[in-house]
Design a protein around this motif. Structure first.
Motif, short mmCIF file in Angstrom:
data_model
loop_
_atom_site.label_atom_id
_atom_site.label_comp_id
_atom_site.label_asym_id
_atom_site.label_seq_id
_atom_site.Cartn_x
_atom_site.Cartn_y
_atom_site.Cartn_z
N LEU A 231 0.82 -1.23 0.00
CA LEU A 231 0.00 0.00 0.00
C LEU A 231 0.85 1.27 0.00
O LEU A 231 0.42 2.31 -0.46
CB LEU A 231 -0.93 0.02 1.22
CG LEU A 231 -2.09 -0.95 1.21
CD1 LEU A 231 -2.80 -0.91 2.55
CD2 LEU A 231 -3.07 -0.61 0.08
N ARG A 232 2.03 1.22 0.61
CA ARG A 232 2.98 2.34 0.70
C ARG A 232 2.44 3.49 1.56
O ARG A 232 3.06 3.90 2.52
CB ARG A 232 3.36 2.86 -0.68
CG ARG A 232 3.96 1.76 -1.59
CD ARG A 232 4.25 2.24 -2.99
NE ARG A 232 5.30 3.23 -3.03
CZ ARG A 232 5.13 4.48 -3.42
NH1 ARG A 232 3.94 4.91 -3.81
NH2 ARG A 232 6.14 5.31 -3.43
N THR A 233 1.29 4.00 1.21
CA THR A 233 0.64 5.05 1.99
C THR A 233 -0.69 4.46 2.45
O THR A 233 -1.46 4.00 1.61
CB THR A 233 0.37 6.27 1.10
OG1 THR A 233 1.57 6.64 0.44
CG2 THR A 233 -0.14 7.45 1.89
N VAL A 234 -0.95 4.45 3.76
CA VAL A 234 -2.25 3.89 4.17
C VAL A 234 -3.34 4.96 4.19
O VAL A 234 -4.52 4.64 4.11
CB VAL A 234 -2.16 3.15 5.53
CG1 VAL A 234 -1.23 1.96 5.41
CG2 VAL A 234 -1.77 4.04 6.68
N LYS A 235 -2.92 6.23 4.27
CA LYS A 235 -3.89 7.30 4.06
C LYS A 235 -3.26 8.37 3.20
O LYS A 235 -2.30 8.98 3.64
CB LYS A 235 -4.37 7.89 5.38
CG LYS A 235 -5.54 8.86 5.13
CD LYS A 235 -6.26 9.17 6.36
CE LYS A 235 -7.57 9.89 6.02
NZ LYS A 235 -8.28 10.29 7.19
N PRO A 236 -3.73 8.64 2.03
CA PRO A 236 -4.89 8.00 1.42
C PRO A 236 -4.61 6.55 1.04
O PRO A 236 -3.48 6.17 0.80
CB PRO A 236 -5.14 8.84 0.18
CG PRO A 236 -3.79 9.34 -0.20
CD PRO A 236 -3.10 9.61 1.10
N LEU A 237 -5.69 5.79 0.98
CA LEU A 237 -5.62 4.38 0.65
C LEU A 237 -5.96 4.21 -0.83
O LEU A 237 -7.00 4.67 -1.28
CB LEU A 237 -6.65 3.66 1.53
CG LEU A 237 -6.70 2.15 1.57
CD1 LEU A 237 -5.37 1.56 1.98
CD2 LEU A 237 -7.75 1.73 2.59
N ASP A 238 -5.07 3.55 -1.56
CA ASP A 238 -5.26 3.39 -3.00
C ASP A 238 -6.18 2.20 -3.28
O ASP A 238 -5.73 1.11 -3.61
CB ASP A 238 -3.89 3.21 -3.66
CG ASP A 238 -3.98 3.03 -5.16
OD1 ASP A 238 -5.10 3.10 -5.71
OD2 ASP A 238 -2.93 2.80 -5.77
#
Lengths: 321, 351
Positions: A231-238
């Motif tokens: 996911l790399r970034t959880v917020k924002p969630l892709d």
């Protein structure tokens, strides 16, 4: 020549300090000592007056960074351990996270959280806080799993105008290596297919990426091709990347090191269940740590957190469902 | 060295008023009058059901609040709290923006996204408080820290709190950090005897809140918060000391909140003896007497200024009342500014 995850974090801060005079670093022991994990080693000498030891005051450290950001600075603050950010929680979620919405003035701070479990670290030096921060509007929550992302996402965190909770995993600090620092970067907010597959999708992030990749490898011998998404970034969630993968595989397992109640794994499953129910050939599954404080003893800890073998076991269930 | 030699002794000012310039005294008093007129209108609007949410007034604290901000200049930082209508006006806030925020006008600085006392214009050094007391202290400290990093000198930050907030961890962490960094921060404590309903003897055990200054290694000042001249003299000294590089300054003023915590609160818990004591004096009465006695103004002047203040409030109200509130359909519903990182609106009725 290789570079570790920790060296990448240090190098990103060095570059940020060097490229932008608005950047400064503030936190406990980050000065001459170079930080509890040496993420700021030698930076105080290299950038005099811009890498400063703070008092032992997480609330004031974050509050101070917010004020500095209002005045146009780009502070990076280090919480010595993610766990201690609870003491600065009020400033993060009520002051930093609300500032832009309330006043139209953005709050470009980076809060570095050395996160996750390591051997013998116990209940107060092991926590994964990404879910609790993601719950609050107004924060970007990054959870890099690779050396390249640790470097490029930290630089992006400093560059963007909003508060970023940067969850860097302590277990990856020393042993995770890359040949070199990246020249180009995938932007934050986009997930990455870390391994392509066709039989099931594992969605994960941070240190659990590596447990999941190992589990996928284990299942190759049994004839399964597992797709693994970082996911790399959880917020924002892709969500789109996850939906597209589930459309190909029909099966979903979400793995996270944080506690099971609510959280990132629950959020991913909730979104896929509501937006991609018809894509699923089996009920989605999730795997988290157990619902207790993180235990000290190595044997308890190994059983508390998801490991590659636990991920593989859960996948076998999912695949035969 | 625990304290700066220049401010080694705790300065105590009560009632002298001799060193207060006549123009400054008039300007301060008119700010107090304007704040009182604004708040009387707010109370009336609240009683008429025209304000949604709470109304929190600073009646009795106008002298201290005005003095807190009146020595600040453009480029300084002011982090006011609940009972600082007067200080806000002294720093450049307007009656119009006050009413806009209470009435929810989209043209106010908070655009209906936050209300009442939570307003500010951070880019102009006017920080917007959150409800968590003490939390603004390190924020103002951080603003000053950034200014210093940029090489700006002579900048001062003032922030205010009450007796209750001195019990918070944020107060301790923030004042200590400011002391360690030797920042030009003035922390004004309005000791108004009650934190909501909790009296001082349930709030702290030190003999005097001023004792805390020594604990942090910073200068301390004490004054009678009901006495406008004493407040002006004290804050003048404190702001000057901070501006000249003598580090944080703690000012403790003693007074009584002459209203409830909010307009919903009848303050029945206040000891009637306090209302009759010196601490229960109305600073506007004291200020009027001081001006008349010094020959700085006549009773007729004060009556005229009061009318002017009321007229200004009426004019602002007429304008603010005609302005529209925010439109939920055209709100961008974005909590961050970086477009590509905006989270989608899940589980809401989006189109």
């Amino acid at each position: 020549m290789s570079v570790t995850y920790l060296e990448a974090i240090r190098a990103a801060q060095e570059k940020a300090l060097s490229d932008d005079p608005r950047v400064f670093i503030y936190g406990q022991d980050v000065g001459v000592f170079g930080g509890a994990f040496k993420a700021t080693k030698n930076l105080a000498a290299e950038f005099p007056g811009r890498v400063m030891d703070s008092p032992l005051s997480e609330d004031a450290i974050v509050g101070m960074a917010i004020g500095a950001a209002i005045e146009g600075a780009r502070p990076i603050v280090e919480m010595q351990f993610a766990d201690f950010s609870t003491v600065g929680f009020n400033q993060i979620v009520n002051q930093a996270a609300t500032l832009y919405y309330r006043t139209d003035v953005p709050c470009p701070i980076v809060v570095r959280l050395p996160s996750g479990g390591t051997l013998g670290a116990g209940p107060f030096h092991s926590q994964s806080m990404e879910a609790i921060y993601s719950h609050y509007p107004g924060l970007v929550v990054m959870t890099p799993a690779t050396v390249e992302d640790a470097y490029s996402m930290l630089l992006e965190a400093v560059a963007i105008d909003d508060p970023v909770i940067f969850c860097e995993h302590k277990l990856l600090y020393y042993h995770l290596k890359a040949d070199k620092l990246p020249d180009t970067a995938q932007p934050a907010g986009k997930a990455r297919i870390a391994r392509a597959g066709r039989d099931a999708t594992v969605v994960t992030y941070s240190a659990m990426l590596h447990e999941s990749l190992q589990a996928a490898e284990e299942l190759v011998e049994e004839g399964w091709q597992i797709e693994v998404i970082d996911l790399r970034t959880v917020k924002p969630l892709d969500t789109d990347t996850v939906l597209a993968s589930v459309a190909r595989t029909g099966r979903l397992l979400v793995v996270g090191e944080a506690w099971p109640w609510g959280g990132v794994t629950a959020e991913v499953i909730s979104r896929i269940a509501t937006e991609g129910f018809g894509l699923l050939d089996a009920a989605p599954m999730r795997l988290n740590a157990k619902d207790t404080p993180v235990p000290y003893h190595p044997d308890l800890w190994a059983a508390h957190r998801p490991t590659a073998s636990a991920v593989a076991a859960r996948l076998r269930k999912l695949l035969t469902q | 060295m625990l304290r700066d030699p220049m401010v080694t002794a705790v300065q105590e000012k009560t009632g002298a008023g001799k060193s207060v310039d006549a123009d400054l005294a008039r300007r301060a008093f008119r700010t107090m009058l304007l704040a009182r007129a604004t708040e009387e209108k707010l109370a009336a609007l609240y009683r008429a059901g025209m304000i949604k949410g709470g109304v929190f007034l600073g009646k009795g604290q106008e002298a201290l609040s005005t003095a807190s901000a009146i020595f600040l200049r453009k480029g300084d930082i002011f982090g006011p709290l609940i009972r600082d209508q007067a200080g806000r006006l002294a720093f450049g806030d307007t009656v119009l923006d006050t009413l806009r925020t209470y009435l929810g006008s989209a043209k106010g600085p908070m655009r209906g996204r936050d209300g009442n006392i939570h307003r500010g214009r951070p880019k102009e050094g006017y920080y917007a408080m959150i409800s968590h007391l003490g939390a603004l202290i390190p924020v103002v400290a951080g603003g000053l820290y950034a200014r210093r990093l940029r090489g700006e000198t002579g900048v001062v930050g003032v922030t205010s709190i009450g007796d209750g907030a001195t019990s918070t961890g944020a107060f301790h962490e923030g004042v200590n950090l400011a002391a360690v960094e030797r920042l030009p921060l003035v922390v004004v404590v309005a000791n108004n005897q009650y934190a909501y309903s909790t009296p001082n003897n349930r709030q702290f055990a030190c003999a005097d809140l001023l004792d805390k200054a020594a604990g942090y290694g910073i200068a301390g000042f004490k004054c009678d918060g009901t006495d406008p001249a004493a407040c002006l003299e004290t804050l003048h000294l404190a702001v000057q000391a901070a501006r000249e590089g003598h580090g944080p300054q703690l000012v403790v003023a003693t007074l009584l909140r002459l209203v409830g915590h909010g307009e919903h609160d009848d303050a029945g818990y206040v000891d009637p003896g306090l209302r009759k004591a010196n601490v229960g004096r109305d600073c506007l009465d004291v200020g009027a007497a001081q001006l008349i006695e010094a020959g700085t103004a006549t009773a007729a002047d004060i009556a005229a200024w009061t009318k002017e203040a009321q007229a200004e409030v009426e004019a602002a109200l007429n304008k603010a009342q005609r302005e529209k509130g925010p439109d939920p359909d055209t709100e961008d519903w974005q909590a961050i500014s970086t477009e590509h990182l905006v989270e989608g609106q899940y589980d809401t009725e989006d189109e």
